[in-house]
Each structure stands twice: as C-alpha cells, then as structure tokens.
Design a protein around this motif. Structure first.
Motif, mmCIF file in Angstrom:
data_model
loop_
_atom_site.group_PDB
_atom_site.id
_atom_site.type_symbol
_atom_site.label_atom_id
_atom_site.label_comp_id
_atom_site.label_asym_id
_atom_site.label_seq_id
_atom_site.Cartn_x
_atom_site.Cartn_y
_atom_site.Cartn_z
ATOM 1 N N TYR A 145 -1.407 -17.986 -5.974
ATOM 2 C CA TYR A 145 -2.254 -16.940 -6.539
ATOM 3 C C TYR A 145 -3.408 -17.537 -7.341
ATOM 4 O O TYR A 145 -3.362 -18.698 -7.759
ATOM 5 N N ALA A 146 -4.410 -16.678 -7.587
ATOM 6 C CA ALA A 146 -5.507 -17.034 -8.484
ATOM 7 C C ALA A 146 -5.929 -15.797 -9.246
ATOM 8 O O ALA A 146 -5.892 -14.676 -8.711
ATOM 9 N N ILE A 147 -6.295 -15.993 -10.515
ATOM 10 C CA ILE A 147 -6.929 -14.923 -11.282
ATOM 11 C C ILE A 147 -8.238 -15.471 -11.844
ATOM 12 O O ILE A 147 -8.328 -16.657 -12.162
ATOM 13 N N GLN A 148 -9.236 -14.633 -11.925
ATOM 14 C CA GLN A 148 -10.515 -15.064 -12.478
ATOM 15 C C GLN A 148 -10.467 -14.958 -13.988
ATOM 16 O O GLN A 148 -10.053 -13.937 -14.537
ATOM 17 N N GLU A 153 -16.793 -18.043 -14.250
ATOM 18 C CA GLU A 153 -16.634 -18.197 -12.810
ATOM 19 C C GLU A 153 -15.367 -18.974 -12.477
ATOM 20 O O GLU A 153 -14.995 -19.093 -11.323
ATOM 21 N N HIS A 154 -14.712 -19.489 -13.499
ATOM 22 C CA HIS A 154 -13.522 -20.311 -13.312
ATOM 23 C C HIS A 154 -12.330 -19.457 -12.892
ATOM 24 O O HIS A 154 -12.177 -18.321 -13.335
ATOM 25 N N PHE A 155 -11.474 -20.032 -12.038
ATOM 26 C CA PHE A 155 -10.242 -19.381 -11.628
ATOM 27 C C PHE A 155 -9.048 -20.154 -12.164
ATOM 28 O O PHE A 155 -9.085 -21.388 -12.262
ATOM 29 N N TYR A 157 -5.065 -20.940 -11.365
ATOM 30 C CA TYR A 157 -4.233 -20.951 -10.168
ATOM 31 C C TYR A 157 -2.757 -20.997 -10.527
ATOM 32 O O TYR A 157 -2.360 -21.561 -11.559
ATOM 33 N N TRP A 167 1.443 -23.537 -13.253
ATOM 34 C CA TRP A 167 0.115 -23.046 -13.582
ATOM 35 C C TRP A 167 -0.523 -23.981 -14.604
ATOM 36 O O TRP A 167 0.020 -25.028 -14.943
ATOM 37 N N GLU A 172 -3.726 -27.376 -11.925
ATOM 38 C CA GLU A 172 -5.098 -27.767 -11.604
ATOM 39 C C GLU A 172 -5.165 -29.218 -11.134
ATOM 40 O O GLU A 172 -5.854 -29.540 -10.157
ATOM 41 N N LEU A 190 -6.063 -13.558 -4.487
ATOM 42 C CA LEU A 190 -6.725 -13.215 -5.741
ATOM 43 C C LEU A 190 -6.087 -11.945 -6.313
ATOM 44 O O LEU A 190 -6.053 -10.898 -5.652
ATOM 45 N N LYS A 192 -5.097 -9.620 -10.188
ATOM 46 C CA LYS A 192 -5.535 -9.344 -11.548
ATOM 47 C C LYS A 192 -4.444 -9.739 -12.539
ATOM 48 O O LYS A 192 -3.252 -9.654 -12.233
#
Length: 206
Positions: A145-148, A153-155, A157, A167, A172, A190, A192
């Motif tokens: 998964y990813a959240i902004q 602009e960074h995500f 993960y 995480w 990273e 992606l 929330k």
C-alpha cells in the motif's frame, strides 16, 4: 531470491565517511540471509513494545552513533551485537547503501551485509520482541500500500506481512534497495489514511 553478483559491485566501501548534516546520525545493518551465492531474504526485528522510541515497529538492527564510535559502521555492528545477541563476526559487510533522511530529524546509514550464522539468535528481549526472517518472495506477494503524506508529494509505503506491518524508514530503505538492485516493479495500492497517529494505516480496516 537475488544473486549477490547482481549488486555487490555497485556498493560503496567508504565506511569512514560520516554525513555532514545537523541531523542525529544512526547506523543500521541491512542483513541478508541465504546461500553462498543467493540472497533469500532480510533479517529484521520487531522492536519491544516497551521502548519509548518506535515501540513495536519492524526495523533493522541498529541505533544512534555514540561519541566513542569511530564511524557509523562501528555503530551498526555494536548495535547488532547488543540487539541480536550474536557476534558481528557472523556478518560479512558488503558495502554501504544510500543514507536516508527522516522527517523526525535522523539520518540513517544502512550497511548491507550477509549473515553467515545459523539463524539462532539470543536477542535482547528488552529491545527486541522477535526476530523476523522476511523472504524476498513475500515482498513480491504480500499486500503493498501507499498513502500520500498530506501537503507533500511524498508517499509513505506499507507491506502487510500478516503478522506485522512494515512501514516507515525501514520500508523505504528496503524499497530503494529492491528498485535499484532487482526486478521489483510493483505498484502499490493507493489508499487513504485511516488512523490519526503513526503508522496512519491499519490494513485490517480498509
């Protein structure tokens, strides 16, 4: 599984360099396990839930540089012995990976190493809840998964390992390694945030 020859020659061997930043410096061991020629996975720890810093988080063995540490590799090896309960002689340090700046004011330098012991650890239970053997195959198959990050602009993960969430800085650094030295090309789902505090994501509630 990753053959060592695919990435060893690309690694930095400048172990004495210390980042010239105002951040708190830390060094970690990025330990690989497997056969003589093939890396099968990564050795990680789940931090004790009683720790003040990042309790319960999955991480690399390592910690903050102390004054008597001549460089960050010394820091990482010292912390390896303290956390894992085995000598640093069980490690073959292959090289240094790119350092990572964290939003919490740390600069982390990871040192890639192969573990040459029998995977029998006497980990320090005051610091380490358990030792995790994370196979590379899991990173290709487990939910990703990813959240902004709000306002950036960074995500951020996440891998849902089933018995824990990978995480933060550890995730990273693993992703950087996979993208630079393997065929890893997964696109995260992606989503929330559904928590108001770190890690900001509970996959079980999606």
């Amino acid at each position: 599984m990753l053959p060592y020859e695919s990435f060893v020659k690309k690694l930095s061997r400048d172990f004495d360099e210390i980042p010239d930043t105002s951040e708190v410096k830390s060094g970690v061991i990025f330990p690989l396990y497997g056969s003589k020629d093939i890396a099968e996975g990564i050795i990680l720890t789940e931090r004790s839930k009683n720790l003040k810093s990042h309790p319960g988080q999955i991480s690399f063995p390592g910690g903050v540089k102390e004054k008597e540490d001549s460089n960050l590799l010394v820091t990482a090896l010292r912390e390896w012995e303290e956390e894992m309960g085995v000598q640093s002689s069980t490690l073959n340090v292959l090289g240094k990976l790119e350092g990572l700046h964290t939003r919490t004011g740390f600069h982390i330098t990871p040192f890639l190493a192969t573990y040459e012991g029998d995977l029998s650890f006497q980990h320090n239970t005051e610091e380490v809840e358990r030792v995790i053997l994370l196979s590379f195959s899991d990173l290709w198959t487990k939910p990703f998964y990813a959240i902004q990050v709000p306002g950036r602009e960074h995500f951020a993960y996440y891998f849902d390992l089933g018995d824990g969430l990978l995480w933060g800085a550890t995730c990273e650094m693993i992703l950087r390694f996979l993208r630079a030295h393997s065929s890893f090309d997964r696109t995260p789902l992606l989503v929330k945030p559904n928590l108001v505090v770190p890690p900001f994501l509970d996959p079980k509630s999606l």
